[in-house]
Motif scaffolding. Structure first.
Motif, mmCIF file in Angstrom:
data_model
loop_
_atom_site.group_PDB
_atom_site.id
_atom_site.type_symbol
_atom_site.label_atom_id
_atom_site.label_comp_id
_atom_site.label_asym_id
_atom_site.label_seq_id
_atom_site.Cartn_x
_atom_site.Cartn_y
_atom_site.Cartn_z
ATOM 1 N N ILE A 92 -18.137 -5.344 4.806
ATOM 2 C CA ILE A 92 -16.711 -5.454 4.029
ATOM 3 C C ILE A 92 -16.750 -4.128 3.422
ATOM 4 C CG2 ILE A 92 -15.640 -6.821 2.256
ATOM 5 C CD1 ILE A 92 -17.534 -9.093 2.628
ATOM 6 N N LEU A 93 -15.352 -3.701 3.496
ATOM 7 C CA LEU A 93 -14.946 -2.452 2.589
ATOM 8 C C LEU A 93 -14.678 -2.438 1.236
ATOM 9 C CD1 LEU A 93 -12.275 -0.769 4.974
ATOM 10 C CD2 LEU A 93 -14.659 0.167 4.483
ATOM 11 N N ARG A 94 -15.639 -1.880 0.308
ATOM 12 C CA ARG A 94 -15.351 -2.280 -0.976
ATOM 13 C C ARG A 94 -15.164 -1.171 -2.067
ATOM 14 N NH1 ARG A 94 -16.053 -7.427 -1.829
ATOM 15 N NH2 ARG A 94 -16.752 -7.405 -3.991
ATOM 16 N N ARG A 95 -14.904 -1.166 -3.210
ATOM 17 C CA ARG A 95 -14.490 -0.143 -3.931
ATOM 18 C C ARG A 95 -14.986 -0.576 -5.478
ATOM 19 N NH1 ARG A 95 -11.604 4.339 -3.585
ATOM 20 N NH2 ARG A 95 -10.433 3.478 -1.760
ATOM 21 N N THR A 96 -15.768 0.077 -6.060
ATOM 22 C CA THR A 96 -16.157 -0.228 -7.558
ATOM 23 C C THR A 96 -15.009 0.307 -8.560
ATOM 24 O OG1 THR A 96 -18.261 0.180 -6.816
ATOM 25 C CG2 THR A 96 -18.066 0.179 -9.410
ATOM 26 N N VAL A 97 -14.822 -0.735 -9.334
ATOM 27 C CA VAL A 97 -13.672 -0.285 -10.273
ATOM 28 C C VAL A 97 -14.074 -0.903 -11.779
ATOM 29 C CG1 VAL A 97 -11.715 -0.602 -8.753
ATOM 30 C CG2 VAL A 97 -12.581 -2.539 -9.861
ATOM 31 N N SER A 98 -13.426 -0.252 -12.850
ATOM 32 C CA SER A 98 -13.881 -0.657 -13.860
ATOM 33 C C SER A 98 -12.854 -1.560 -14.650
ATOM 34 C CB SER A 98 -13.987 0.682 -15.053
ATOM 35 O OG SER A 98 -15.161 1.467 -14.477
ATOM 36 N N ARG A 99 -13.118 -2.450 -15.138
ATOM 37 C CA ARG A 99 -12.228 -3.653 -15.717
ATOM 38 C C ARG A 99 -12.828 -4.101 -17.120
ATOM 39 N NH1 ARG A 99 -11.407 -6.995 -10.970
ATOM 40 N NH2 ARG A 99 -10.079 -5.787 -9.775
ATOM 41 N N ASN A 100 -12.120 -4.047 -18.129
ATOM 42 C CA ASN A 100 -12.642 -4.327 -19.431
ATOM 43 C C ASN A 100 -13.999 -4.101 -19.589
ATOM 44 O OD1 ASN A 100 -9.975 -5.718 -19.411
ATOM 45 N ND2 ASN A 100 -10.929 -7.454 -18.693
ATOM 46 N N GLY A 101 -14.418 -2.655 -19.382
ATOM 47 C CA GLY A 101 -15.834 -2.293 -19.618
ATOM 48 C C GLY A 101 -16.653 -2.452 -18.714
ATOM 49 N N SER A 102 -16.474 -3.420 -17.706
ATOM 50 C CA SER A 102 -17.384 -3.877 -16.713
ATOM 51 C C SER A 102 -17.113 -3.102 -15.330
ATOM 52 C CB SER A 102 -17.251 -5.122 -16.639
ATOM 53 O OG SER A 102 -17.683 -6.147 -17.627
ATOM 54 N N GLU A 103 -18.219 -2.793 -14.804
ATOM 55 C CA GLU A 103 -18.023 -2.117 -13.351
ATOM 56 C C GLU A 103 -18.217 -3.685 -12.036
ATOM 57 O OE1 GLU A 103 -18.250 1.065 -12.026
ATOM 58 O OE2 GLU A 103 -17.805 1.599 -14.285
ATOM 59 N N LEU A 104 -17.026 -3.809 -11.613
ATOM 60 C CA LEU A 104 -16.832 -4.765 -10.465
ATOM 61 C C LEU A 104 -16.452 -4.080 -9.128
ATOM 62 C CD1 LEU A 104 -14.392 -7.092 -12.769
ATOM 63 C CD2 LEU A 104 -17.041 -7.270 -12.380
ATOM 64 N N THR A 105 -16.712 -4.870 -7.988
ATOM 65 C CA THR A 105 -16.442 -4.350 -6.710
ATOM 66 C C THR A 105 -15.187 -5.192 -6.443
ATOM 67 O OG1 THR A 105 -18.043 -5.590 -5.629
ATOM 68 C CG2 THR A 105 -18.579 -3.250 -6.352
ATOM 69 N N ASP A 106 -14.220 -4.708 -5.703
ATOM 70 C CA ASP A 106 -13.284 -5.143 -4.993
ATOM 71 C C ASP A 106 -13.022 -5.013 -3.667
ATOM 72 O OD1 ASP A 106 -12.100 -6.242 -7.298
ATOM 73 O OD2 ASP A 106 -10.776 -4.837 -7.845
ATOM 74 N N SER A 107 -12.615 -6.123 -2.764
ATOM 75 C CA SER A 107 -12.509 -5.664 -1.218
ATOM 76 C C SER A 107 -11.404 -4.728 -1.225
ATOM 77 C CB SER A 107 -12.201 -7.007 -0.497
ATOM 78 O OG SER A 107 -13.338 -7.919 -0.492
ATOM 79 N N VAL A 108 -11.365 -3.911 -0.076
ATOM 80 C CA VAL A 108 -10.334 -2.932 0.256
ATOM 81 C C VAL A 108 -9.961 -3.140 1.566
ATOM 82 C CG1 VAL A 108 -10.081 -0.478 0.488
ATOM 83 C CG2 VAL A 108 -11.508 -1.287 -1.110
ATOM 84 N N LYS A 109 -8.605 -3.445 1.859
ATOM 85 C CA LYS A 109 -8.014 -3.578 3.169
ATOM 86 C C LYS A 109 -8.173 -2.493 4.034
ATOM 87 C CE LYS A 109 -4.468 -6.967 1.567
ATOM 88 N NZ LYS A 109 -4.924 -8.155 1.891
ATOM 89 N N ALA A 110 -7.997 -1.213 3.733
ATOM 90 C CA ALA A 110 -8.029 -0.123 4.538
ATOM 91 C C ALA A 110 -8.173 1.082 3.517
ATOM 92 C CB ALA A 110 -6.651 0.084 5.297
ATOM 93 N N GLY A 124 -20.935 3.705 -6.875
ATOM 94 C CA GLY A 124 -19.927 3.697 -7.949
ATOM 95 C C GLY A 124 -18.603 3.881 -7.387
ATOM 96 N N GLY A 125 -18.132 4.206 -6.117
ATOM 97 C CA GLY A 125 -16.954 4.280 -5.712
ATOM 98 C C GLY A 125 -16.604 3.524 -4.427
ATOM 99 N N LEU A 126 -16.066 4.000 -3.460
ATOM 100 C CA LEU A 126 -15.961 3.521 -1.997
ATOM 101 C C LEU A 126 -17.198 3.285 -1.287
ATOM 102 C CD1 LEU A 126 -13.678 2.371 -0.416
ATOM 103 C CD2 LEU A 126 -13.575 4.796 0.835
ATOM 104 N N MET A 127 -17.391 2.048 -0.801
ATOM 105 C CA MET A 127 -18.604 1.815 0.119
ATOM 106 C C MET A 127 -18.248 0.660 1.322
ATOM 107 S SD MET A 127 -20.930 -0.841 -2.451
ATOM 108 C CE MET A 127 -19.879 -1.482 -3.795
ATOM 109 N N VAL A 128 -19.221 0.540 1.987
ATOM 110 C CA VAL A 128 -19.249 -0.732 2.826
ATOM 111 C C VAL A 128 -20.275 -1.503 2.322
ATOM 112 C CG1 VAL A 128 -19.592 -1.605 5.182
ATOM 113 C CG2 VAL A 128 -18.648 0.791 4.694
ATOM 114 N N GLY A 129 -20.009 -2.770 1.883
ATOM 115 C CA GLY A 129 -20.903 -3.836 1.254
ATOM 116 C C GLY A 129 -21.543 -4.565 2.564
ATOM 117 N N ILE A 130 -22.719 -4.962 2.510
ATOM 118 C CA ILE A 130 -23.551 -5.685 3.862
ATOM 119 C C ILE A 130 -23.977 -6.813 3.416
ATOM 120 C CG2 ILE A 130 -25.181 -5.378 5.658
ATOM 121 C CD1 ILE A 130 -24.842 -2.329 5.325
#
Length: 167
Positions: A92-110, A124-130
């Protein structure tokens, strides 16, 4: 016996219409052939994938990640649609983002890869989650396919590397 004469008016009209009509049909055929080759419109992107690596997944690990560097040396933008490997779990294409002081990963469509640009996937940025990967050992080579909107399928061999401890 009376002599038959040709209809010169019809012949004159035909001789006036046939050459331009033939030239138009020929030009249309050439243009259709040119468009069918993919050469019409913007020049195609030239995508190359380098520095492909997968983080070693220990036994029982539910997930790991992969990173790639994508270089587009062409004059047109391309878009990474997804990445997958026949030997690994779901990617899954994913990107790490900061929200409310926490690091979370969100899916990326493209992911857009700009003309003449580079996209670097990094911790800490763009990645492919396996998800649900098999046990992976450092040094192992894993086939990966990256699928682009314009360039289609780009096959690479990713090297398995040890995870770098977070400090």
């Amino acid at each position: 016996m009376p002599r038959r004469t040709r209809n010169t008016r019809l012949a004159d009209v035909l001789w006036a219409v046939v050459p331009p009509l033939g030239a138009s049909v020929g030009a249309l055929a050439v243009l259709a052939g040119y468009a069918a080759t993919g050469a019409a419109g913007d020049p195609p992107p030239r995508v190359r994938v380098v520095d492909a690596r997968v983080i070693a997944a220990p036994a029982g690990s539910g997930a790991t990640r992969a990173y790639f560097e994508i270089r587009n040396t062409g004059p047109s933008t391309d878009t990474l649609l997804y990445a997958d490997s026949p030997e690994l779990g779901i990617s899954i294409l994913r990107r790490t983002v900061s929200r409310n002081g926490s690091e979370l990963t969100d899916s990326v469509k493209a992911v857009e890869v700009p003309a003449g640009g580079t996209v670097r996937m990094t911790p800490g940025g763009l990645m492919v989650g396996i998800l649900d990967p098999p046990v992976l050992k450092a040094g192992q080579q894993v086939p990966y396919l990256l699928w682009f909107k314009q360039s289609g399928k780009v096959a690479v061999r990713a090297t398995v590397v040890e995870a770098v401890p977070v400090r």
